[in-house]
Design an enzyme around this catalytic site. Sequence first.
Site, PDB file in Angstrom:
ATOM      1  N   ARG A  57       6.138 -10.298  10.523  1.00 46.50           N
ATOM      2  CA  ARG A  57       5.655 -10.532   9.159  1.00 46.50           C
ATOM      3  C   ARG A  57       6.455  -9.731   8.129  1.00 46.50           C
ATOM      4  NH1 ARG A  57      -0.860 -10.161   9.484  1.00 46.50           N
ATOM      5  NH2 ARG A  57      -0.316  -8.209  10.529  1.00 46.50           N
ATOM      6  N   PRO A  86       5.999  -7.735  17.057  1.00 46.81           N
ATOM      7  CA  PRO A  86       5.801  -6.732  16.006  1.00 46.81           C
ATOM      8  C   PRO A  86       6.941  -6.801  14.992  1.00 46.81           C
ATOM      9  CG  PRO A  86       5.425  -5.756  18.159  1.00 46.81           C
ATOM     10  CD  PRO A  86       5.983  -7.125  18.401  1.00 46.81           C
ATOM     11  N   SER A 124       0.814  -1.216   0.000  1.00 46.51           N
ATOM     12  CA  SER A 124       0.000   0.000   0.000  1.00 46.51           C
ATOM     13  C   SER A 124       0.845   1.262   0.000  1.00 46.51           C
ATOM     14  CB  SER A 124      -0.930  -0.002   1.223  1.00 46.51           C
ATOM     15  OG  SER A 124      -0.166  -0.042   2.422  1.00 46.51           O
ATOM     16  N   HIS A 125       2.103   1.170   0.452  1.00 49.97           N
ATOM     17  CA  HIS A 125       3.004   2.321   0.457  1.00 49.97           C
ATOM     18  C   HIS A 125       4.135   2.156  -0.557  1.00 49.97           C
ATOM     19  CE1 HIS A 125       0.866   3.023   4.193  1.00 49.97           C
ATOM     20  NE2 HIS A 125       1.380   4.233   4.246  1.00 49.97           N
ATOM     21  N   ASP A 160       4.677  -0.419  14.063  1.00 46.49           N
ATOM     22  CA  ASP A 160       4.199   0.643  13.180  1.00 46.49           C
ATOM     23  C   ASP A 160       2.709   0.429  12.964  1.00 46.49           C
ATOM     24  OD1 ASP A 160       3.657   2.464  11.184  1.00 46.49           O
ATOM     25  OD2 ASP A 160       5.189   1.763   9.805  1.00 46.49           O
ATOM     26  N   GLU A 194      -4.543   1.069   2.336  1.00 48.52           N
ATOM     27  CA  GLU A 194      -4.991  -0.310   2.112  1.00 48.52           C
ATOM     28  C   GLU A 194      -6.307  -0.332   1.342  1.00 48.52           C
ATOM     29  OE1 GLU A 194      -3.468  -3.040   2.629  1.00 48.52           O
ATOM     30  OE2 GLU A 194      -1.774  -2.414   3.856  1.00 48.52           O
ATOM     31  N   LYS A 225     -10.748   4.583  21.828  1.00 46.02           N
ATOM     32  CA  LYS A 225      -9.324   4.635  22.156  1.00 46.02           C
ATOM     33  C   LYS A 225      -8.494   4.945  20.909  1.00 46.02           C
ATOM     34  CE  LYS A 225      -9.571   1.786  26.281  1.00 46.02           C
ATOM     35  NZ  LYS A 225      -9.037   0.637  27.049  1.00 46.02           N
TER      36      LYS A 225
END
Length: 347
Positions: A315, A312, A54-55, A185, A195, A238
């Site tokens: 993946r 984190p 997506s980036h 992130d 996305e 939140k």
Amino acid sequence: MSTPGKTPGATVRLTLAEVEDLTFRALAASGLGPVQNRAVTASVVDAEAEGVHSHGLARLPTYCEHARCGKIDGRAEPTLTRPAPGLVRVDAADGFAHPAIDLGLPALIEAAARQGVAAMAVTRSYNCGVVGYHVRRIAEAGFLALGFVNAPASIAPVGGTVPVFGTNPIALAVPRAEGGPLVLDQSSSVVAKSEIVVHRQRGEAIPLGWALDRDGQPTTDPAAALDGGTMVPAGGHKGAGLAFLVEIMAAWMTGASLSVDASSFADNAGGPPRTGQFFLAVAPGPIAGEAAEARLARLLAAIADQPGARLPGTRRAAARARTLAEGVVIPAALHGRLLVYATTSTG
């Protein structure tokens, strides 16, 4: 590189070197000078390497369009000032955030090394890509890093229906003795808005719970989400609170446009968005204590050793290894569009 197919769903496989070449040529033909182009291309390649499509190339047509229509000054030269010993300020001059961040990072790291903590504000900038890409480089120099980024408004405040905050991502990077920095992130919304753009490019529905349409109703249609819709904040109220926190750090503290005042990253309307980014670098050694590495290892092991749990960045690390071996696969239609940009100069 494979040959684009004619059938729906056809794809093209690219090496990272081909991603770099295509990105650089498309941006150069769209009017970016070397300062802007080198920094943005490196970020796009890194995003594709980590599977954050997506980036990566999916965002490149928008970058090219915005350079061509003037939302981005493709030849901007960022400038750096030091308003205080521990503060670095970089004016992106309506260009991409990437070269402004690149300019400021050495000064930020030098100040943090001298004082133990330092902050960098980037103002009057455009999209900065993956925030984790920037904080990771600070952590590679041995510092704990935090990054805050505001974006054009797409999240409504608690109890409201009109967007005030952007998807406003926040990123953390922690230096480790082995394996490189650990990077967290995430956006303040359930997913990054980009996305949804990728799903629209691919003609795919989005999962329910990602976005609302212009009437405030849940939608699976990416076009409805992007055409006057809003993003769902992560964790309900939140997530909206997190978006507010990031807004204070990335927009108010930097003197950049508030999200509600920034023009969209998704279309050609309006002038430069002039959003902001804020980074903190902290030397962990002086305050974390002699057992800092052991305590960090204990924390990470408590996560990684649980069946089904993952740290984190796991993946993204796996995607990087896979990409090096297999390359990047993108829709043939996107590849064809990028070739048009790369071969059609703005003059």
